[in-house]
Design an enzyme around this catalytic site. Structure first.
Site, mmCIF file in Angstrom:
data_model
loop_
_atom_site.group_PDB
_atom_site.id
_atom_site.type_symbol
_atom_site.label_atom_id
_atom_site.label_comp_id
_atom_site.label_asym_id
_atom_site.label_seq_id
_atom_site.Cartn_x
_atom_site.Cartn_y
_atom_site.Cartn_z
ATOM 1 N N PHE A 29 2.971 8.458 -0.604
ATOM 2 C CA PHE A 29 2.216 7.223 -0.406
ATOM 3 C C PHE A 29 0.740 7.443 -0.660
ATOM 4 O O PHE A 29 -0.060 6.572 -0.570
ATOM 5 C CB PHE A 29 2.431 6.676 1.004
ATOM 6 C CG PHE A 29 3.895 6.483 1.330
ATOM 7 C CD1 PHE A 29 4.761 6.002 0.364
ATOM 8 C CD2 PHE A 29 4.389 6.780 2.574
ATOM 9 C CE1 PHE A 29 6.110 5.833 0.646
ATOM 10 C CE2 PHE A 29 5.738 6.608 2.871
ATOM 11 C CZ PHE A 29 6.592 6.137 1.907
ATOM 12 N N TRP B 263 0.831 -1.209 0.000
ATOM 13 C CA TRP B 263 0.000 0.000 0.000
ATOM 14 C C TRP B 263 0.868 1.263 0.000
ATOM 15 O O TRP B 263 0.494 2.285 -0.577
ATOM 16 C CB TRP B 263 -0.905 -0.003 1.240
ATOM 17 C CG TRP B 263 -1.631 1.290 1.446
ATOM 18 C CD1 TRP B 263 -2.806 1.681 0.873
ATOM 19 C CD2 TRP B 263 -1.212 2.386 2.274
ATOM 20 N NE1 TRP B 263 -3.144 2.935 1.292
ATOM 21 C CE2 TRP B 263 -2.190 3.396 2.146
ATOM 22 C CE3 TRP B 263 -0.114 2.612 3.108
ATOM 23 C CZ2 TRP B 263 -2.102 4.614 2.812
ATOM 24 C CZ3 TRP B 263 -0.017 3.809 3.774
ATOM 25 C CH2 TRP B 263 -1.004 4.798 3.624
ATOM 26 N N HIS B 264 2.062 1.168 0.620
ATOM 27 C CA HIS B 264 2.888 2.361 0.761
ATOM 28 C C HIS B 264 3.418 2.902 -0.557
ATOM 29 O O HIS B 264 3.717 4.095 -0.649
ATOM 30 C CB HIS B 264 4.080 2.082 1.690
ATOM 31 C CG HIS B 264 3.715 2.144 3.138
ATOM 32 N ND1 HIS B 264 3.102 1.106 3.789
ATOM 33 C CD2 HIS B 264 3.861 3.134 4.064
ATOM 34 C CE1 HIS B 264 2.893 1.435 5.046
ATOM 35 N NE2 HIS B 264 3.331 2.661 5.244
ATOM 36 N N GLY B 265 3.586 2.060 -1.559
ATOM 37 C CA GLY B 265 4.150 2.625 -2.772
ATOM 38 C C GLY B 265 4.072 1.715 -3.965
ATOM 39 O O GLY B 265 3.992 0.487 -3.816
#
Length: 465
Positions: A465, A320-322
């Site tokens: 993000f 999800w972060h990147g």
């Protein structure tokens, strides 16, 4: 426009609160919504329509869920709305990475690459999707009342305090305040104080350490000292950047009468990885637990399934972060593995002294941050080989030149701020004398504004993000 910028401090914020306070109480959600959309459009106006579309989609789907008397239909509506939200996230965030990976594979076999123009990621999209999903699930679970006012719901989704980089504010946390809140001078003052503290954390510590981090992670063969200086600088930069942003968001919420949840609780004092995730980005940790880990079955289906669910939850949380490289997925798998080992160790009745478990936890966290920060796997390996002493131990000239006295002082202040809450002195009240606790935020904020005036505003790390 970011919170830590002169245009936000001297233009947007004063004008917004002038209109907000002048607006009759019943219409303050309208003012909040218009102000938030202007704040977003200031950065990327072309993506405002996407944010509005996702908002209307979640609002309409929730009403259909609430009005339906068929349980299966309720679930289908919720699932459809969630899939559409996730589809927008996948397209904007992960398509570039998938195509680039395919092109690497194709060119490696002497095949022509797929013609591709990179898709630009709208800021705040990840947090908008998480807010929408939690609201839809909560309405389906009947843990919140459906909001029938499009203005109020849009104000919740677009609130500029949390729109760009969190914290993740669940609808039920501010449901009552969205419907009825009173402007309070005391809460406004508390919010201003919290905002000033967060601003100082960002400008004075995170931004000051930023050049050292960039330098160390850009070295081809960092030595043991080079790599650990860079990793330690990033460990502090990330905390003071993101915790500073969260403090500013919480402060802005208080200034308007909203009480957001805390997002950090001295994470680098954690005594285990599980404890770390109870202290770091707490609103994301609890979101992953309530809407992903529990939905996967949690620990209800045996030991093996529990470990699989932990790994899946953290891997998805990492992804999800990147979407610009696979490092975030690897970082999530590292965190999931550490949580599994921690759980197995604890369930077997093992334990270790606090000082040892705290040190070991911080070491694992910092090594994982190396993978998280690196721009790709090659850069991560350069840093990790340095951290394990495979490139020699002596400090290189570049890092030695970068460690000016002001940087060393910032390092020291950052370390003291991290360690201080765990000391006996802090437990006894320490520096919390009423007079001093009101003076130091003003002094540090004033100094931070002067520093900011002499440099370019640096975006928050979590904006990507």
């Amino acid at each position: 426009m970011v919170f830590a910028s002169l245009e936000f401090l001297t233009l947007f914020l004063p004008l917004f609160f002038a209109f907000y306070v002048a607006t009759p109480q019943h219409y303050r959600n309208h003012t909040l919504l218009v102000g938030s959309w202007l704040f977003y459009a200031w950065w990327t106006p072309k993506f405002l329509l996407l944010i509005i579309t996702l908002t209307v989609l979640a609002w309409g789907a929730a009403i259909l869920i609430d009005k339906s008397h068929n349980e299966q239909r309720k679930t289908r509506i919720m699932a459809t709305a969630i899939v559409l939200n996730l589809a927008s996230l996948v397209w904007y965030k992960y398509t570039n990475m998938v195509v680039q990976s395919l092109n690497t594979l194709l060119t490696g076999h002497d095949l022509p690459p797929i013609p591709w123009v990179n898709v630009m990621l709208p800021i705040g999209l990840s947090f908008t999707v998480l807010h929408a999903i939690s609201y839809l699930v909560d309405v389906r679970r009947k843990t919140v009342e459906c909001q029938y006012s499009l203005i109020s719901f849009s104000a919740y989704m677009a609130m500029f305090g949390h729109l760009i980089a969190g914290p993740i504010v669940r609808y039920k946390v501010i449901d009552k305040e969205l419907r009825d809140r009173v402007f309070s001078v005391q809460e406004f003052g508390a919010g201003v104080k919290r905002f000033m503290i967060g601003f100082s954390m960002k400008v004075l510590i995170a931004d000051t350490l930023s050049p050292v981090v960039s330098l160390a992670f850009g070295l081809q063969n960092p030595s043991f000292v080079d790599a650990w200086v860079g990793c330690a600088a990033y460990t502090l930069q990330l905390f003071f950047d993101f915790a500073g942003y969260s403090a500013m968001a919480i402060g802005l919420g208080l200034m308007m009468g909203f009480k957001f949840q805390e997002n950090f609780n001295h994470p680098y004092l954690a005594v285990s990885i599980q404890d770390f995730w109870r202290r770091w980005h707490m609103t994301l940790s609890s979101w992953l637990r309530d809407y992903l880990y529990i939905s996967l079955g949690g620990n209800r289906f045996g030991v093996t399934r529990t470990y699989v669910n932990l790994m899946l939850t953290m891997a998805i949380g990492g992804l999800w972060h990147g979407g610009d490289n696979w490092n975030y997925l690897i970082w999530g798998i590292i965190q999931g593995s550490a949580l599994c080992v921690d759980r197995a160790y604890t369930l077997r009745g093992h334990s270790m002294p606090n000082y040892a478990s705290r040190t070991l936890t911080l070491l694992v966290v910092m090594l994982a941050w190396t993978v998280f920060r690196a721009s790709g796997w090659d850069q991560a390996m350069h840093m990790l080989t340095g951290q394990f002493g495979l490139n020699g131990f002596a400090m290189g000239d570049a890092i030695a030149l970068a460690l000016r006295p002001s940087i060393l002082v910032t390092f020291l202040i950052g370390l003291v701020c991290v360690v201080y809450p765990g000391t006996k002195f802090a437990e006894r009240g320490g520096l919390n004398a009423p007079a001093w606790s009101n003076i130091w935020p003003i002094l540090t904020f004033a100094y931070a504004v002067m520093v900011l005036a002499g440099q370019k505003a640096i975006p928050f790390l979590y904006f990507q993000f």
